[in-house]
Design a protein around this motif. Structure first.
Motif, PDB file in Angstrom:
ATOM      1  N   VAL A  19       0.862  -1.170   0.000  1.00  0.00           N
ATOM      2  CA  VAL A  19       0.000   0.000   0.000  1.00  0.00           C
ATOM      3  C   VAL A  19       0.904   1.227   0.000  1.00  0.00           C
ATOM      4  CG1 VAL A  19      -1.767   1.292   1.261  1.00  0.00           C
ATOM      5  CG2 VAL A  19      -1.802  -1.221   1.272  1.00  0.00           C
ATOM      6  N   VAL A  20       0.723   2.077  -0.998  1.00  0.00           N
ATOM      7  CA  VAL A  20       1.483   3.323  -1.105  1.00  0.00           C
ATOM      8  C   VAL A  20       0.472   4.446  -0.975  1.00  0.00           C
ATOM      9  CG1 VAL A  20       3.062   4.677  -2.509  1.00  0.00           C
ATOM     10  CG2 VAL A  20       3.103   2.176  -2.659  1.00  0.00           C
ATOM     11  N   SER A  21       0.625   5.273   0.048  1.00  0.00           N
ATOM     12  CA  SER A  21      -0.415   6.253   0.345  1.00  0.00           C
ATOM     13  C   SER A  21       0.193   7.596   0.729  1.00  0.00           C
ATOM     14  CB  SER A  21      -1.273   5.733   1.502  1.00  0.00           C
ATOM     15  OG  SER A  21      -2.249   6.678   1.866  1.00  0.00           O
ATOM     16  N   ASP A  22      -0.574   8.646   0.520  1.00  0.00           N
ATOM     17  CA  ASP A  22      -0.185   9.974   0.974  1.00  0.00           C
ATOM     18  C   ASP A  22      -0.698  10.254   2.380  1.00  0.00           C
ATOM     19  OD1 ASP A  22       1.298  10.805  -1.227  1.00  0.00           O
ATOM     20  OD2 ASP A  22      -0.483  11.420  -2.325  1.00  0.00           O
ATOM     21  N   THR A  23      -1.154   9.227   3.065  1.00  0.00           N
ATOM     22  CA  THR A  23      -1.615   9.387   4.434  1.00  0.00           C
ATOM     23  C   THR A  23      -0.409   9.405   5.378  1.00  0.00           C
ATOM     24  OG1 THR A  23      -3.206   8.625   6.078  1.00  0.00           O
ATOM     25  CG2 THR A  23      -1.899   6.924   4.981  1.00  0.00           C
ATOM     26  N   PHE A  24      -0.687   9.435   6.647  1.00  0.00           N
ATOM     27  CA  PHE A  24       0.346   9.374   7.682  1.00  0.00           C
ATOM     28  C   PHE A  24       0.178   8.081   8.462  1.00  0.00           C
ATOM     29  CE2 PHE A  24      -0.266  13.758   6.587  1.00  0.00           C
ATOM     30  CZ  PHE A  24       1.041  14.204   6.447  1.00  0.00           C
ATOM     31  N   ARG A  25       1.274   7.461   8.772  1.00  0.00           N
ATOM     32  CA  ARG A  25       1.278   6.154   9.438  1.00  0.00           C
ATOM     33  C   ARG A  25       0.376   6.152  10.668  1.00  0.00           C
ATOM     34  NH1 ARG A  25       3.030   0.771   8.818  1.00  0.00           N
ATOM     35  NH2 ARG A  25       2.251  -0.111  10.730  1.00  0.00           N
ATOM     36  N   GLU A  26       0.419   7.220  11.414  1.00  0.00           N
ATOM     37  CA  GLU A  26      -0.333   7.287  12.667  1.00  0.00           C
ATOM     38  C   GLU A  26      -1.843   7.203  12.450  1.00  0.00           C
ATOM     39  OE1 GLU A  26       3.703   8.903  13.070  1.00  0.00           O
ATOM     40  OE2 GLU A  26       2.110   9.244  11.617  1.00  0.00           O
ATOM     41  N   THR A  46       5.365  13.895  13.475  1.00  0.00           N
ATOM     42  CA  THR A  46       6.161  14.064  14.692  1.00  0.00           C
ATOM     43  C   THR A  46       5.178  14.406  15.804  1.00  0.00           C
ATOM     44  OG1 THR A  46       8.049  14.879  13.435  1.00  0.00           O
ATOM     45  CG2 THR A  46       8.020  15.378  15.795  1.00  0.00           C
ATOM     46  N   ILE A  47       5.206  13.601  16.851  1.00  0.00           N
ATOM     47  CA  ILE A  47       4.278  13.773  17.968  1.00  0.00           C
ATOM     48  C   ILE A  47       5.097  13.951  19.242  1.00  0.00           C
ATOM     49  CG2 ILE A  47       2.405  12.702  19.274  1.00  0.00           C
ATOM     50  CD1 ILE A  47       1.710  11.149  16.689  1.00  0.00           C
ATOM     51  N   ASP A  48       4.788  14.991  20.017  1.00  0.00           N
ATOM     52  CA  ASP A  48       5.568  15.240  21.234  1.00  0.00           C
ATOM     53  C   ASP A  48       5.135  14.323  22.365  1.00  0.00           C
ATOM     54  OD1 ASP A  48       3.308  16.340  22.496  1.00  0.00           O
ATOM     55  OD2 ASP A  48       3.989  18.416  22.242  1.00  0.00           O
ATOM     56  N   LYS A  49       5.795  14.437  23.492  1.00  0.00           N
ATOM     57  CA  LYS A  49       5.545  13.543  24.640  1.00  0.00           C
ATOM     58  C   LYS A  49       4.134  13.676  25.202  1.00  0.00           C
ATOM     59  CE  LYS A  49       7.864  16.736  27.767  1.00  0.00           C
ATOM     60  NZ  LYS A  49       7.088  17.241  28.810  1.00  0.00           N
ATOM     61  N   ASP A  50       3.449  14.792  24.878  1.00  0.00           N
ATOM     62  CA  ASP A  50       2.072  14.993  25.328  1.00  0.00           C
ATOM     63  C   ASP A  50       1.043  14.531  24.303  1.00  0.00           C
ATOM     64  OD1 ASP A  50       2.916  16.200  27.760  1.00  0.00           O
ATOM     65  OD2 ASP A  50       3.252  18.092  26.677  1.00  0.00           O
ATOM     66  N   GLY A  51       1.525  13.934  23.209  1.00  0.00           N
ATOM     67  CA  GLY A  51       0.624  13.438  22.180  1.00  0.00           C
ATOM     68  C   GLY A  51       0.154  14.499  21.200  1.00  0.00           C
ATOM     69  N   ILE A  52       0.819  15.631  21.180  1.00  0.00           N
ATOM     70  CA  ILE A  52       0.463  16.719  20.275  1.00  0.00           C
ATOM     71  C   ILE A  52       1.279  16.588  18.985  1.00  0.00           C
ATOM     72  CG2 ILE A  52       0.399  19.241  19.975  1.00  0.00           C
ATOM     73  CD1 ILE A  52      -1.474  18.197  22.180  1.00  0.00           C
ATOM     74  N   ILE A  53       0.609  16.690  17.852  1.00  0.00           N
ATOM     75  CA  ILE A  53       1.302  16.665  16.563  1.00  0.00           C
ATOM     76  C   ILE A  53       2.056  17.989  16.421  1.00  0.00           C
ATOM     77  CG2 ILE A  53       1.033  16.622  14.049  1.00  0.00           C
ATOM     78  CD1 ILE A  53      -1.559  14.981  14.539  1.00  0.00           C
TER      79      ILE A  53
END
Length: 141
Positions: A19-26, A46-53
């Motif tokens: 599957v090749v997609s322009d989505t994000f793994r998360e 990239t997600i910080d330690k508080d779960g914020i993108i």
């Protein structure tokens, strides 16, 4: 999408699916789990330690076409399936490119590409292009 899982299960043993997609793994993990965890090439966040993108990370420009090129450089023959403008370069680069249930404007702008509107048609198109014969498939798709 109705019929997708049946198609994926049918495809196993006949071809390798990536599957090749322009989505994000998360965002993709819940769907990948339903699909039996196929290989996915996409972008990531990239997600910080508080779960914020905090950022998005694109793998490379024109990533879909470059995946096809990389596989071809490894002597793989590629059948690519997509439904929108961001898939066109990938579809054109592949040995076989198929538009699957695309909007009419994509069809109108890419009349040279094959169009299928069901998983059964996709199977028939796959077999026709590769020289195999479809025998005894009884799903209503």
């Amino acid at each position: 999408m109705p019929g997708a899982l049946d198609f994926i299960n049918w495809l196993h043993g006949k071809a390798q699916m990536i599957v090749v997609s322009d989505t994000f793994r998360e965002f993709a993990d819940p769907l990948l789990e339903k699909m039996g965890w196929p290989v996915l090439f996409c972008h990531h966040l990239t997600i910080d330690k508080d779960g914020i993108i905090t950022d998005y990370n694109l793998r490379q420009p024109n990533a879909k076409m470059r995946v096809v090129e990389a596989l071809q450089n490894l002597n793989f023959k590629v059948i690519a399936v997509g439904d929108s403008y961001n898939d066109i370069s990938m579809l054109r680069k592949a040995e076989m490119g198929v538009l699957f249930k695309p909007p009419q404007n994509v069809i109108d702008d890419n009349k040279d590409l094959s169009v299928v509107n069901s998983f059964l048609s996709l199977k028939k198109n796959y077999f026709r292009k590769t020289g195999y014969t479809l025998i005894d498939y009884h799903h209503n798709q």
